[in-house]
Structures are given as C-alpha cells and as structure tokens.
Write an enzyme that holds these catalytic residues in place. Structure first.
Site, PDB file in Angstrom:
ATOM      1  N   VAL A  93      42.386  -7.890 -24.097  1.00 25.24           N
ATOM      2  CA  VAL A  93      42.255  -8.191 -25.513  1.00 25.24           C
ATOM      3  C   VAL A  93      43.590  -7.891 -26.178  1.00 25.24           C
ATOM      4  CG1 VAL A  93      41.032  -7.661 -27.663  1.00 25.24           C
ATOM      5  CG2 VAL A  93      39.807  -7.546 -25.469  1.00 25.24           C
ATOM      6  N   CYS A  94      44.013  -8.789 -27.067  1.00 21.37           N
ATOM      7  CA  CYS A  94      45.221  -8.550 -27.854  1.00 21.37           C
ATOM      8  C   CYS A  94      46.421  -8.339 -26.916  1.00 21.37           C
ATOM      9  CB  CYS A  94      44.971  -7.355 -28.766  1.00 21.37           C
ATOM     10  SG  CYS A  94      46.145  -7.130 -30.116  1.00 21.37           S
ATOM     11  N   SER A  95      47.260  -7.357 -27.212  1.00 20.08           N
ATOM     12  CA  SER A  95      48.467  -7.136 -26.410  1.00 20.08           C
ATOM     13  C   SER A  95      48.180  -6.523 -25.047  1.00 20.08           C
ATOM     14  CB  SER A  95      49.456  -6.246 -27.173  1.00 20.08           C
ATOM     15  OG  SER A  95      48.873  -5.000 -27.486  1.00 20.08           O
ATOM     16  N   GLY A  96      46.903  -6.295 -24.727  1.00 19.28           N
ATOM     17  CA  GLY A  96      46.553  -5.834 -23.383  1.00 19.28           C
ATOM     18  C   GLY A  96      47.021  -6.815 -22.315  1.00 19.28           C
ATOM     19  N   SER A 151      47.471 -13.671 -26.475  1.00 14.07           N
ATOM     20  CA  SER A 151      47.664 -12.291 -26.895  1.00 14.07           C
ATOM     21  C   SER A 151      47.706 -12.264 -28.414  1.00 14.07           C
ATOM     22  CB  SER A 151      48.977 -11.741 -26.316  1.00 14.07           C
ATOM     23  OG  SER A 151      49.049 -10.342 -26.468  1.00 14.07           O
TER      24      SER A 151
END
Length: 250
Positions: free
Chosen positions: A99-102, A119
């Site tokens: 999720v997101c910048s993961g 991202s």
C-alpha cells in the site's frame, strides 16, 4: 491462511489498518503484525503505537504479505534483513502486496523489476529508479502474484480486490457492506489529475515536512543512487554480452 503485515517505525496507520479491517473477516485467517522482533512500533504520527505480534523469523512462509507505506519508507527500503525476508517469503506466498510507498520496499527487494506497479504519487519516481514501471492512474495494479495500490486509502480497495480473489466476490461484498465502505467524499481532490495547482503545492509542502528530515533525505538519496548504479551496471553487462555475441557470430 496466514496474513503477514509488515510494520516498521514510521508506518502510516491507514495504510495497514484499512486492509486489516477487510482481510480479518476472511474465513480461517490468522493476521500477524511483523517486525524484527515482537513489541511496540510507533506510527509516523509519533503518537499511535501498534504492537508487532511476531518476528520475521517466526513467520517464514505466510500466504499473504502486505507492506504499508510511511514517511520512513526510504529508510526501511535499505533494511537488508527486511529485504531478505521479503525475497524469501515471496517465493512461497500466494500474494505479495503493498500500500502506498510500501511498493518502494518491494522494488528495493528486487520484486518489481520490469513490472507494472503503483504507489503514492510522491513515490512514483522512486519506483521507476528502482526498475519498476510506475503506473500513476490506477488505484490497484495487479501484476502476477504481486498487487500494489496507490496512496493510503487505496489500501482498502486493494484489500477488497484481494478478498474477492481469496474468499470469492460475494464474501468481499459482504465485507464491504459490513464496513459500509461507500466513499462519497465532500471534495474531488483525491487524485493528482483532479486537484488544483494550489492544492497540489500545498499537499507536497505538507508531506515535505516529514520527508525533508535529514535521515529521510539521506536514505532517499542513497536508495536512488544505489538504484542508478545497479541500472548502469546492468546496462553495461547487457552491452558486453551483446558485443560478445556479435563477435562470436563473426
């Protein structure tokens, strides 16, 4: 089914809380919160504390892996123990997700080379630098057994998509209704393509307060520099092999 959610100091809460609230309703499911060792982990707010329930060593082969983003992602994208665990666990996992910048952490582990991924809009450049094909206009990007989502709230969409694949579409719909997930935001500025120039600038400035801290700037610079060097070395290797093939043909 075992679901492993990676937590690290500086994670963004909704990145994993949203997906957790979806996935925990799947039947016969055990959710584990992982870090180097069990214990309290503080979110990027510096206020919220979540307990890691298990260590990486205790969870070698989960069925589902979920890596959230956060203001410290770049720093943890250089954590070799985390990256080694991801590479190993991914081999046997049914789904590896972020999720997101993961997704930057997945890319740093080498799991997104040449693959489409998304991202948070501020992290798309880093994805490209690490060998992924950044997609900025989709909430959820499915590439083989890897699924990435856009920033923060998009994790709920990812989790519902995943719930449909694992538990069936009807089960996913039941979970969605039980959460009453029916987004109707009062403003239409949830994507870069919709926000005004003023809103974009203010959002970037807001996030920069945390991202511009010396430790994060150093981590980001080092990560991108390392990625650039690896890309250059890879191109050099391909060129030498190509030259060698031409010479052999002659």
């Amino acid at each position: 089914m075992q679901i492993a959610v990676v937590l690290y100091p500086g994670f963004t809460a909704l990145d994993f809380i949203g997906p957790y609230e979806v996935l925990r309703w799947l039947p016969d499911t055990e959710v584990r919160f992982l870090w180097h060792e069990a214990g309290p982990i503080t979110a990027d707010s510096g206020v919220l504390v979540i307990g890691a329930t298990h260590s990486f060593d205790e969870t070698p082969s989960p069925d589902v892996i979920l890596v959230p983003g956060g203001m410290t992602t770049m720093e943890h994208a250089r954590d070799q123990r985390l990256l080694d665990w991801l590479r190993q666990a991914h081999q046997s996992a049914t789904w590896t997700t972020s999720v997101c910048s993961g997704s930057v952490i997945l890319a740093a582990a080498g799991l997104l080379k040449g693959k489409r991924a998304t991202s948070h809009w501020m992290a798309l450049t880093a994805l490209k630098a690490l060998g992924a094909i950044p997609i900025g206009d989709q909430r959820v990007v499915h590439e083989g057994d890897i699924v990435t989502s856009a920033g923060v709230s998009a994790g709920i969409d990812l989790a519902l998509w995943l719930a449909g694949r694992i538990g069936g579409e009807e089960r996913a719909k039941v979970i969605q209704l039980s959460m009453e997930y029916d987004p109707q935001p009062p403003f239409d500025s949830g994507h870069m393509s919709k926000a005004s120039a003023t809103t974009k600038a203010a959002a970037a400035a807001l996030m920069a307060k945390d991202l511009a801290k010396p430790a994060q700037l150093k981590a980001m610079t080092t990560l991108l520099w390392t990625g650039a060097i690896e890309a250059a070395r890879s191109r050099g290797g391909r060129k030498r092999r190509s030259t060698g093939s031409v010479a052999s043909a002659r």
